[in-house]
Write an enzyme that holds these catalytic residues in place. Structure first.
Site, PDB file in Angstrom:
ATOM      1  N   HIS A 308       0.861  -1.188   0.000  1.00  0.00           N
ATOM      2  CA  HIS A 308       0.000   0.000   0.000  1.00  0.00           C
ATOM      3  C   HIS A 308       0.896   1.237   0.000  1.00  0.00           C
ATOM      4  CE1 HIS A 308      -3.160   2.822   1.162  1.00  0.00           C
ATOM      5  NE2 HIS A 308      -4.003   1.889   0.782  1.00  0.00           N
ATOM      6  N   ASP A 366      -7.969  -5.108  -0.055  1.00  0.00           N
ATOM      7  CA  ASP A 366      -8.465  -5.937  -1.168  1.00  0.00           C
ATOM      8  C   ASP A 366      -8.146  -7.412  -0.990  1.00  0.00           C
ATOM      9  OD1 ASP A 366      -7.596  -3.100  -2.764  1.00  0.00           O
ATOM     10  OD2 ASP A 366      -9.582  -3.954  -3.098  1.00  0.00           O
TER      11      ASP A 366
HETATM   12  C1  SDX Z   1      -6.231   0.169  -2.831  1.00  0.00           C
HETATM   13  O1  SDX Z   1      -4.474   4.702  -2.057  1.00  0.00           O
HETATM   14  C2  SDX Z   1      -5.415   4.072  -1.345  1.00  0.00           C
HETATM   15  O2  SDX Z   1      -5.793   4.442  -0.276  1.00  0.00           O
HETATM   16  C3  SDX Z   1      -5.954   2.863  -2.099  1.00  0.00           C
HETATM   17  C4  SDX Z   1      -6.964   2.014  -1.304  1.00  0.00           C
HETATM   18  C5  SDX Z   1      -8.247   2.800  -1.016  1.00  0.00           C
HETATM   19  O3  SDX Z   1      -8.953   2.417  -0.076  1.00  0.00           O
HETATM   20  O4  SDX Z   1      -8.571   3.706  -1.856  1.00  0.00           O
HETATM   21  O5  SDX Z   1      -6.384   1.564  -0.078  1.00  0.00           O
HETATM   22  C6  SDX Z   1      -7.384   0.785  -2.120  1.00  0.00           C
HETATM   23  O6  SDX Z   1      -5.992   0.519  -3.961  1.00  0.00           O
HETATM   24  C7  SDX Z   1      -5.358  -0.816  -2.090  1.00  0.00           C
HETATM   25  C8  SDX Z   1      -4.135  -1.289  -2.951  1.00  0.00           C
HETATM   26  C9  SDX Z   1      -4.619  -2.388  -3.877  1.00  0.00           C
HETATM   27  N1  SDX Z   1      -3.577  -2.753  -4.850  1.00  0.00           N
HETATM   28  C10 SDX Z   1      -2.951  -3.947  -4.801  1.00  0.00           C
HETATM   29  O7  SDX Z   1      -3.124  -4.781  -3.908  1.00  0.00           O
HETATM   30  C11 SDX Z   1      -2.020  -4.214  -5.992  1.00  0.00           C
HETATM   31  C12 SDX Z   1      -0.679  -4.788  -5.476  1.00  0.00           C
HETATM   32  N2  SDX Z   1       0.004  -3.736  -4.749  1.00  0.00           N
HETATM   33  C13 SDX Z   1       1.017  -2.949  -5.517  1.00  0.00           C
HETATM   34  O8  SDX Z   1       0.627  -2.703  -6.833  1.00  0.00           O
HETATM   35  C14 SDX Z   1       1.507  -1.751  -4.707  1.00  0.00           C
HETATM   36  O9  SDX Z   1       1.799  -2.211  -3.444  1.00  0.00           O
HETATM   37  C15 SDX Z   1       0.643  -0.518  -4.596  1.00  0.00           C
HETATM   38  C16 SDX Z   1       0.224   0.006  -5.914  1.00  0.00           C
HETATM   39  C17 SDX Z   1      -0.572  -0.798  -3.760  1.00  0.00           C
HETATM   40  C18 SDX Z   1       1.483   0.556  -3.871  1.00  0.00           C
HETATM   41  O10 SDX Z   1       2.516   0.863  -4.730  1.00  0.00           O
HETATM   42  P1  SDX Z   1       3.643   1.953  -4.322  1.00  0.00           P
HETATM   43  O11 SDX Z   1       3.314   2.670  -3.093  1.00  0.00           O
HETATM   44  O12 SDX Z   1       3.914   2.760  -5.550  1.00  0.00           O
HETATM   45  O13 SDX Z   1       4.836   1.031  -3.947  1.00  0.00           O
HETATM   46  P2  SDX Z   1       5.868   0.547  -4.989  1.00  0.00           P
HETATM   47  O14 SDX Z   1       5.160   0.022  -6.201  1.00  0.00           O
HETATM   48  O15 SDX Z   1       6.872   1.640  -5.172  1.00  0.00           O
HETATM   49  O16 SDX Z   1       6.503  -0.688  -4.248  1.00  0.00           O
HETATM   50  C19 SDX Z   1       7.546  -0.502  -3.326  1.00  0.00           C
HETATM   51  C20 SDX Z   1       8.384  -1.759  -3.499  1.00  0.00           C
HETATM   52  C21 SDX Z   1       8.790  -2.026  -4.947  1.00  0.00           C
HETATM   53  O17 SDX Z   1      10.020  -2.716  -4.909  1.00  0.00           O
HETATM   54  P3  SDX Z   1      11.367  -1.853  -5.223  1.00  0.00           P
HETATM   55  O18 SDX Z   1      11.185  -1.259  -6.631  1.00  0.00           O
HETATM   56  O19 SDX Z   1      11.468  -0.796  -4.161  1.00  0.00           O
HETATM   57  O20 SDX Z   1      12.492  -2.884  -5.181  1.00  0.00           O
HETATM   58  O21 SDX Z   1       7.612  -2.911  -3.102  1.00  0.00           O
HETATM   59  C22 SDX Z   1       7.420  -3.778  -4.235  1.00  0.00           C
HETATM   60  C23 SDX Z   1       7.747  -2.986  -5.481  1.00  0.00           C
HETATM   61  O22 SDX Z   1       8.274  -3.844  -6.472  1.00  0.00           O
HETATM   62  N3  SDX Z   1       6.007  -4.169  -4.197  1.00  0.00           N
HETATM   63  C24 SDX Z   1       5.557  -5.405  -4.356  1.00  0.00           C
HETATM   64  C25 SDX Z   1       4.159  -5.311  -4.186  1.00  0.00           C
HETATM   65  N4  SDX Z   1       3.821  -4.050  -3.950  1.00  0.00           N
HETATM   66  C26 SDX Z   1       4.954  -3.337  -3.968  1.00  0.00           C
HETATM   67  N5  SDX Z   1       6.182  -6.572  -4.605  1.00  0.00           N
HETATM   68  C27 SDX Z   1       5.387  -7.660  -4.715  1.00  0.00           C
HETATM   69  N6  SDX Z   1       4.039  -7.672  -4.562  1.00  0.00           N
HETATM   70  C28 SDX Z   1       3.395  -6.505  -4.301  1.00  0.00           C
HETATM   71  N7  SDX Z   1       2.073  -6.489  -4.143  1.00  0.00           N
END
Ligand code: SDX
Length: 431
Positions: A308, A366
């Protein structure tokens, strides 16, 4: 030198400017950079808005490190446990929990607007039967504005209020109609004698040939899912609604834009993606391979439902939904559901894995919501529509708050230009 300010020095010119720090009532303060471009002829750059506050708001507070979520100051755990979705809607829209009289009036007001114009039903027949219900919902909600020419003056507080009520009242009906259309069943009209959530379930699941009895366990679980999804500060879809509304667009168009933003798998589309992921994993024995893939930057696979932007601790909503998922599965006689077992084992392994611990990747809202909706017989392609039904009250509350701001103006970010400098046109014969 004021104590509550930042001094910014431009080393190119030696110019120093004090930027005021503004403290909120909870959480980090902000640096007011509204004069930054005037002072330095520079813009600030913050892709993804990781360090940017886009507005003032008194609606929802999140402390991502502590895993805290408050709606108008009330902890989400207490609201999910003790409140109703309509009561939470009143709280988000008007700022206070309703008195018994206010609750009765609000319930009657919403009930009086649950039906949609009969002409609107024709929109559904224009879609293919296999159209994604989100595609239908984003279109039909946007089309609502073609039925309410009497109340689209966004500068008229009464028009703003009635439009907000119409959206809270009609989006469940529109969502249920999209579902009925996708499964080829006859449309079911709202029943105002039912509660908000029971009415929504009746419109989703009732059929003309038999009585539909709402299961109290499932109704309560759905109500908790809806309370937990109602608002969440300035997430992508809420920011979309605010930006669309800031141009003066009517609230139906702004909420339709928010539904479009919610659809993405990184946002509200994640619940649908979680179920697909759990089904793809299929068995606990295959989890280690998927954990490995999730950590491999060359592999596009992500653990959907984990991570998140704000929560760097366990999403408090996921904790509540985990229990609700078990209750609904037990009610459905599916406590041994293999997908639930995969979800629990996936969570256990991920929470022990260094990669996820270091990157603070915890289950989010989710991760469990899809299991609950699936156990209630709601198909995967309706999951994000269910999220949109809940979040409509958050979107419209944030829109009302924005429209009541003294200094409300159109949102218009700038950019760092990286394209060509000025160059002259080259006629085709010379290319
Ligand atoms: C919602 O914003 C809100 O409030 C949203 C929400 C709401 O109520 O409105 O809470 C609802 O959208 C919840 C989130 C649902 N999405 C998912 O579950 C999809 C999977 N999650 C990722 O796509 C990600 O965690 C996000 C999009 C939720 C957050 O992305 P960020 O903050 O941009 O974090 P990031 O992508 O920069 O990740 C940081 C690191 C990265 O690694 P590095 O590049 O630093 O080496 O963590 C890794 C990412 O590769 N990473 C994951 C991961 N999520 C982040 N690795 C594996 N699996 C994951 N799910």
């Amino acid at each position: 030198m004021a104590s509550n300010s930042l001094t910014i020095r431009d080393n190119r010119t030696g110019k120093e400017v004090e930027l005021p720090i503004i403290e909120g009532s909870e959480g980090p303060g902000v640096v007011d950079i509204s004069n930054f471009n005037k002072d330095f002829k520079l813009f600030t750059l913050d892709p993804g808005f990781r360090s940017t506050a886009s507005c003032r708001s008194a609606i929802t507070f999140i402390d991502g490190d502590a895993g805290v979520l408050l709606y108008r100051g009330y902890p989400i755990e207490q609201l999910a446990e003790q409140s109703s979705f309509l009561e939470v809607s009143h709280l988000l829209m008007y700022g206070e929990l309703p008195s018994p009289n206010q609750c009765g009036h609000y319930r009657a007001l919403v009930s009086n607007h649950t039906m949609v114009h009969e002409q609107l039903l024709n929109f559904y027949r224009g879609f293919r039967r296999d159209a994604h219900p989100m595609a239908i919902t984003v279109g039909v909600v946007g089309a609502l504005s073609s039925f309410y020419h009497d109340s689209l003056d966004i500068n008229n507080p009464r028009h703003r209020d009635i439009s907000a009520i119409r959206l809270v009242a009609k989006v469940p009906t529109i969502a249920a109609l999209a579902y009925k259309y996708s499964v080829g069943q006859p449309f079911v009209y709202p029943q105002n004698k039912l509660g908000y959530v029971e009415n929504f379930m009746h419109m989703l699941f009732a059929v003309p040939c038999e009585e539909y009895e709402v299961s109290p366990v499932r109704a309560r679980a759905l109500e908790q899912v809806m309370i937990l999804h109602a608002d969440h500060e300035q997430n992508a879809s809420t920011s979309t609604v605010r930006l669309a509304g800031s141009s003066g667009a009517n609230p139906f168009a702004a909420v339709s834009a928010g539904i479009g933003a919610l659809w993405g798998p990184a946002h509200g589309g994640a619940n649908e993606a979680v179920l697909k992921m759990l089904t793809q994993i299929g068995d606990v024995s295959r989890i280690p391979d998927y954990i490995r893939r999730a950590k491999d930057h060359d592999d596009p696979f992500r653990l959907m439902g984990f991570g998140h932007r704000v929560y760097k601790n366990y999403d408090p909503r996921a904790r509540i939904l985990r229990k609700a998922a078990y209750d609904v599965l037990r009610d459905a006689g599916r406590e041994d559901d293999p997908l639930f077992k995969v979800a629990l084992e996936l969570e256990r392994i991920a929470l022990e894995d260094d990669y996820f611990i270091q990157k603070k990747l915890y289950p989010n809202v989710d991760f469990y919501s899809g299991l609950i909706l699936s156990a209630m017989g709601i198909p995967t392609n309706m999951f994000t529509v269910m999220f949109a039904v809940s979040r409509t009250v958050g979107w419209i509350s944030q829109w009302l708050e924005m429209m009541n701001e003294e200094d409300q103006s159109i949102g218009r970010p700038r950019q760092l230009y990286t394209g060509h400098a000025r160059r002259d046109y080259v006629p085709m014969k010379d290319r």
